[in-house]
Design a protein around this motif. Structure first.
Motif, PDB file in Angstrom:
ATOM      1  N   ASP A 236     144.110  31.561  71.320  1.00 20.58           N
ATOM      2  CA  ASP A 236     143.139  30.977  70.392  1.00 20.58           C
ATOM      3  C   ASP A 236     143.732  29.711  69.781  1.00 20.58           C
ATOM      4  O   ASP A 236     144.819  29.266  70.176  1.00 20.58           O
ATOM      5  CB  ASP A 236     142.704  31.992  69.328  1.00 20.58           C
ATOM      6  CG  ASP A 236     143.849  32.482  68.460  1.00 20.58           C
ATOM      7  OD1 ASP A 236     144.914  31.821  68.428  1.00 20.58           O
ATOM      8  OD2 ASP A 236     143.675  33.521  67.810  1.00 20.58           O
TER       9      ASP A 236
ATOM     10  N   ASN B  79     144.104  35.868  71.544  1.00 20.09           N
ATOM     11  CA  ASN B  79     142.954  36.226  70.726  1.00 20.09           C
ATOM     12  C   ASN B  79     142.832  37.741  70.647  1.00 20.09           C
ATOM     13  O   ASN B  79     143.069  38.451  71.625  1.00 20.09           O
ATOM     14  CB  ASN B  79     141.689  35.615  71.331  1.00 20.09           C
ATOM     15  CG  ASN B  79     140.478  35.889  70.501  1.00 20.09           C
ATOM     16  OD1 ASN B  79     139.888  36.961  70.612  1.00 20.09           O
ATOM     17  ND2 ASN B  79     140.098  34.935  69.675  1.00 20.09           N
ATOM     18  N   HIS B  80     142.452  38.230  69.478  1.00 19.73           N
ATOM     19  CA  HIS B  80     142.367  39.687  69.269  1.00 19.73           C
ATOM     20  C   HIS B  80     141.441  40.380  70.274  1.00 19.73           C
ATOM     21  O   HIS B  80     141.699  41.504  70.679  1.00 19.73           O
ATOM     22  CB  HIS B  80     141.933  39.995  67.832  1.00 19.73           C
ATOM     23  CG  HIS B  80     140.529  39.604  67.528  1.00 19.73           C
ATOM     24  ND1 HIS B  80     140.142  38.314  67.264  1.00 19.73           N
ATOM     25  CD2 HIS B  80     139.414  40.350  67.476  1.00 19.73           C
ATOM     26  CE1 HIS B  80     138.852  38.283  67.049  1.00 19.73           C
ATOM     27  NE2 HIS B  80     138.383  39.502  67.178  1.00 19.73           N
TER      28      HIS B  80
END
Length: 133
Positions: A15, A21-22
């Motif tokens: 990200d 990114n989660h």
């Protein structure tokens, strides 16, 4: 029996902050879970007979491109009437836990789209998969 899969961290996974990114953590877990499920049932195409009903995840550490690879693990925790529960994790090569998760997979009737009981063959396969060693 736990399934382990090494997954390369790609720059597209990052990200704006430079870490994975989660939501991509869930994709990594899914890749491992799908391989485990297909292996447990002896046929990779059988993964389409199951849907994810629940995922619970605890993020423990950020992953960065410099980590290069993440090791995903998946194993069976419980067999229900129409579902199974898995315990999953993401770990760096150096052994640091990046995430811990549990997922519930529900057997799906292809005609109705609703849940269905596990078959005797599925249950036996999951019992073998749960056996140590």
């Amino acid at each position: 029996m736990e399934h382990v899969k090494e997954i390369e961290i790609r720059w597209v996974d990052l990200d704006v902050y430079g870490h994975v990114n989660h939501a991509v953590y869930l994709t990594y877990l899914e890749e491992c879970r799908d391989e485990w499920l297909g292996g447990a049932l002896g046929d990779p195409s059988t993964i389409w007979s199951y849907v994810v009903a629940r995922v619970e995840i605890d993020y423990r550490r950020e992953l960065r491109l410099e980590d290069d690879v993440v090791v995903a693990c998946c194993g069976l925790v419980r067999i229900g009437t129409s579902s199974i529960r898995t315990r999953e994790s993401l770990v760096t090569r150096s052994g640091e836990t990046a995430a811990e998760a549990e997922a519930v997979l529900v057997a799906r009737d292809e005609e109705t789209g609703r849940s269905r009981p596990l078959t005797a063959v599925e249950r036996a396969a999951f019992e073998r998969a749960a056996a140590p060693g």
